[in-house]
Scaffold this motif. Structure first.
Motif, PDB file in Angstrom:
ATOM      1  N   GLU A   1       0.899  -1.283   0.049  1.00 48.58           N
ATOM      2  CA  GLU A   1       0.044   0.056  -0.060  1.00 48.58           C
ATOM      3  C   GLU A   1       0.658   1.455   0.095  1.00 48.58           C
ATOM      4  O   GLU A   1       0.606   2.259  -0.497  1.00 48.58           O
ATOM      5  CB  GLU A   1      -0.963  -0.217   1.188  1.00 48.58           C
ATOM      6  N   ALA A   2       1.870   0.990   0.879  1.00 53.60           N
ATOM      7  CA  ALA A   2       3.008   2.353   0.768  1.00 53.60           C
ATOM      8  C   ALA A   2       3.475   2.507  -0.876  1.00 53.60           C
ATOM      9  O   ALA A   2       3.564   3.646  -1.047  1.00 53.60           O
ATOM     10  CB  ALA A   2       3.899   2.094   1.761  1.00 53.60           C
ATOM     11  N   LYS A   3       3.773   1.645  -1.249  1.00 55.19           N
ATOM     12  CA  LYS A   3       4.495   1.524  -2.725  1.00 55.19           C
ATOM     13  C   LYS A   3       3.194   2.225  -3.460  1.00 55.19           C
ATOM     14  O   LYS A   3       3.616   3.108  -4.369  1.00 55.19           O
ATOM     15  CB  LYS A   3       5.066   0.497  -3.013  1.00 55.19           C
ATOM     16  N   THR A   4       2.015   1.770  -3.475  1.00 53.67           N
ATOM     17  CA  THR A   4       0.872   2.216  -3.972  1.00 53.67           C
ATOM     18  C   THR A   4       0.943   3.720  -4.190  1.00 53.67           C
ATOM     19  O   THR A   4       0.702   4.740  -5.211  1.00 53.67           O
ATOM     20  CB  THR A   4      -0.324   1.478  -4.004  1.00 53.67           C
ATOM     21  N   ARG A   5       1.005   4.523  -2.903  1.00 52.00           N
ATOM     22  CA  ARG A   5       0.760   5.762  -2.616  1.00 52.00           C
ATOM     23  C   ARG A   5       1.929   6.601  -2.792  1.00 52.00           C
ATOM     24  O   ARG A   5       2.042   7.912  -2.688  1.00 52.00           O
ATOM     25  CB  ARG A   5       0.426   5.704  -1.219  1.00 52.00           C
TER      26      ARG A   5
ATOM     27  N   ASP B   1       7.955   6.586   0.840  1.00 51.80           N
ATOM     28  CA  ASP B   1       9.084   5.946   1.179  1.00 51.80           C
ATOM     29  C   ASP B   1       9.199   4.821   2.133  1.00 51.80           C
ATOM     30  O   ASP B   1       9.894   3.943   2.165  1.00 51.80           O
ATOM     31  CB  ASP B   1      10.451   6.896   1.709  1.00 51.80           C
ATOM     32  N   GLY B   2       7.928   4.820   3.141  1.00 49.49           N
ATOM     33  CA  GLY B   2       7.857   3.893   4.073  1.00 49.49           C
ATOM     34  C   GLY B   2       6.446   3.947   4.506  1.00 49.49           C
ATOM     35  O   GLY B   2       5.691   4.898   4.564  1.00 49.49           O
ATOM     36  N   VAL B   3       6.039   3.194   5.812  1.00 49.26           N
ATOM     37  CA  VAL B   3       5.027   3.100   6.379  1.00 49.26           C
ATOM     38  C   VAL B   3       5.087   2.934   7.875  1.00 49.26           C
ATOM     39  O   VAL B   3       6.157   2.021   8.233  1.00 49.26           O
ATOM     40  CB  VAL B   3       3.965   2.168   5.735  1.00 49.26           C
ATOM     41  N   VAL B   4       4.408   3.572   8.686  1.00 53.80           N
ATOM     42  CA  VAL B   4       4.367   3.109  10.122  1.00 53.80           C
ATOM     43  C   VAL B   4       3.130   2.857  10.356  1.00 53.80           C
ATOM     44  O   VAL B   4       1.901   3.471  10.205  1.00 53.80           O
ATOM     45  CB  VAL B   4       4.661   4.516  11.041  1.00 53.80           C
ATOM     46  N   CYS B   5       2.702   1.672  11.208  1.00 51.71           N
ATOM     47  CA  CYS B   5       1.215   1.271  11.463  1.00 51.71           C
ATOM     48  C   CYS B   5       1.684   0.485  13.006  1.00 51.71           C
ATOM     49  O   CYS B   5       2.619   0.306  13.423  1.00 51.71           O
ATOM     50  CB  CYS B   5       0.905   0.233  10.712  1.00 51.71           C
ATOM     51  N   GLY B   6       0.538   0.133  13.223  1.00 51.76           N
ATOM     52  CA  GLY B   6       0.464  -0.742  14.561  1.00 51.76           C
ATOM     53  C   GLY B   6      -0.682  -2.140  14.269  1.00 51.76           C
ATOM     54  O   GLY B   6      -0.037  -2.874  13.498  1.00 51.76           O
ATOM     55  N   HIS B   7      -1.346  -2.201  15.223  1.00 55.29           N
ATOM     56  CA  HIS B   7      -2.405  -3.154  14.905  1.00 55.29           C
ATOM     57  C   HIS B   7      -2.206  -4.661  15.394  1.00 55.29           C
ATOM     58  O   HIS B   7      -2.977  -5.321  16.219  1.00 55.29           O
ATOM     59  CB  HIS B   7      -3.124  -3.310  13.688  1.00 55.29           C
ATOM     60  N   ILE B   8      -1.068  -5.253  14.791  1.00 54.78           N
ATOM     61  CA  ILE B   8      -0.778  -6.709  15.244  1.00 54.78           C
ATOM     62  C   ILE B   8       0.127  -6.701  16.222  1.00 54.78           C
ATOM     63  O   ILE B   8       0.580  -7.976  16.703  1.00 54.78           O
ATOM     64  CB  ILE B   8       0.082  -7.219  13.970  1.00 54.78           C
TER      65      ILE B   8
ATOM     66  N   TYR C   1       9.156  -0.777   6.295  1.00 54.38           N
ATOM     67  CA  TYR C   1       7.803  -1.041   7.216  1.00 54.38           C
ATOM     68  C   TYR C   1       8.598  -0.861   8.525  1.00 54.38           C
ATOM     69  O   TYR C   1       9.343  -1.452   8.923  1.00 54.38           O
ATOM     70  CB  TYR C   1       7.494  -2.438   6.761  1.00 54.38           C
ATOM     71  N   TYR C   2       7.733  -0.030   9.269  1.00 58.45           N
ATOM     72  CA  TYR C   2       7.693  -0.030  10.716  1.00 58.45           C
ATOM     73  C   TYR C   2       6.555  -0.401  11.359  1.00 58.45           C
ATOM     74  O   TYR C   2       5.498   0.241  10.933  1.00 58.45           O
ATOM     75  CB  TYR C   2       8.213   1.406  10.977  1.00 58.45           C
ATOM     76  N   ASN C   3       6.579  -0.942  12.361  1.00 57.07           N
ATOM     77  CA  ASN C   3       5.301  -1.231  13.427  1.00 57.07           C
ATOM     78  C   ASN C   3       5.886  -0.788  14.775  1.00 57.07           C
ATOM     79  O   ASN C   3       6.999  -1.155  15.186  1.00 57.07           O
ATOM     80  CB  ASN C   3       5.181  -2.431  13.353  1.00 57.07           C
ATOM     81  N   ASP C   4       5.272   0.096  15.305  1.00 60.07           N
ATOM     82  CA  ASP C   4       5.472   0.515  16.502  1.00 60.07           C
ATOM     83  C   ASP C   4       5.166  -0.421  17.679  1.00 60.07           C
ATOM     84  O   ASP C   4       5.445  -0.163  19.049  1.00 60.07           O
ATOM     85  CB  ASP C   4       4.933   2.103  16.866  1.00 60.07           C
TER      86      ASP C   4
END
Length: 288
Positions: A218-222, A225-232, A245-248
């Motif tokens: 999704e980050a590449k589609t938008r 340069d990268g993405v920060v998320c949580g959830h998992i 890809y970063y997950n906090d």
């Protein structure tokens, strides 16, 4: 006259001490300052929330920008039963205080606090509510910031299964609290039972890998340069081609935060390890 001067001197001392306090955390360690901090999956309103550890974190760090990347308040659990200790109020007060004194606070609701998504675009007490955001790092990289439940096929396609899984997860969290209560009695540091279980279960590992790939795509589609998320609830830094890809992580299992230094360097902080490194064994039970 002398008494007046002594009163003025005392006031100056008090001001000096007050200024000094801002640079020192409750443990006596210097407060760290970062350009940006990302935290998510706090799950206020549940017994699984590691509120004491999060308060310790907030009392030892500062930043120009703070991102709250979803599942800050657990609306799912609070619909079933009310649980809200004073420590959860203390966390909210600390966040609001940062917004009041000039920290840019951006709140991106997740699936557990989705009731706040209807207020996207609004500002409450200095807290900006957004569905997603694009953060520009000090070294010029553009990072997409979102919670991540949009890429969880279970949550999106089988909502009933998500609630069933949440009930099983709640049981594991309660067990986690018991395990760590026993560990504190033996002056052992915090350890996450659920995090250990996830890394041992093949299906969980495969799910995490697929989730990370989907978010990076999704980050590449938008074209960022990268993405920060949580959830998992799994703190991670991975590279997928040109996308980072970063997950906090979370404040239920891992007790982690993602931070950006003033030169743009990114780092995942494991706060349980930080506390263990600076706390004598016989004091661990008071913090964990």
């Amino acid at each position: 006259m002398n008494a007046q001067f002594r009163a003025l001197d005392l006031e100056e001392v008090r001001k000096s001490i007050s200024k000094l306090d801002k640079f020192v955390g409750p443990s006596g360690s210097p407060r760290r300052r970062y350009r940006t901090i990302w935290i998510s999956d706090i799950h206020l309103g549940t017994r699984g929330c590691n509120d004491r550890m999060l308060i310790d974190f907030l009392d030892h760090v500062d930043s120009d920008t703070l991102y709250l990347v979803g599942d800050i308040i657990d609306g799912w659990r609070m619909k079933k039963r009310y649980y809200w200790p004073e420590r959860h109020n203390a966390i909210v007060r600390r966040i609001m205080k940062r917004a009041k004194r000039g920290t840019e606070v951006v709140y991106i609701p997740g699936n557990h606090d989705e009731m706040f998504r209807q207020y996207a675009g609004m500002n409450f007490g200095g807290v900006q509510i957004r569905r997603s955001a694009v953060h520009v790092t000090a070294d010029g990289r553009r990072l997409l910031v979102l919670h991540g439940d949009e890429f969880d096929a279970v949550v999106m396609a089988h909502r009933w299964l998500a609630f069933a899984g949440d009930a099983a997860y709640e049981f594991l969290m309660k067990l986690n609290v018991v395990v760590n209560a026993v560990r504190r009695r033996f002056d052992l540091p915090y350890w996450s039972l659920s995090k250990h279980a996830k890394h041992k279960v093949k299906n969980a590992v495969e799910f995490i890998s697929r989730f990370e790939e989907a978010v990076a795509h999704e980050a590449k589609t938008r074209r960022v340069d990268g993405v920060v998320c949580g959830h998992i609830h799994t703190a991670e830094e991975r590279r997928f081609g040109d996308i980072v890809y970063y997950n906090d992580g979370d404040w239920v299992e891992g007790c982690t935060a993602l931070v950006e230094h003033f030169d743009g360097r990114m780092e995942i902080l494991h706060w349980a390890d930080e506390i263990a490194a600076r706390t004598p064994k016989h004091h661990l039970r008071a913090v964990a």
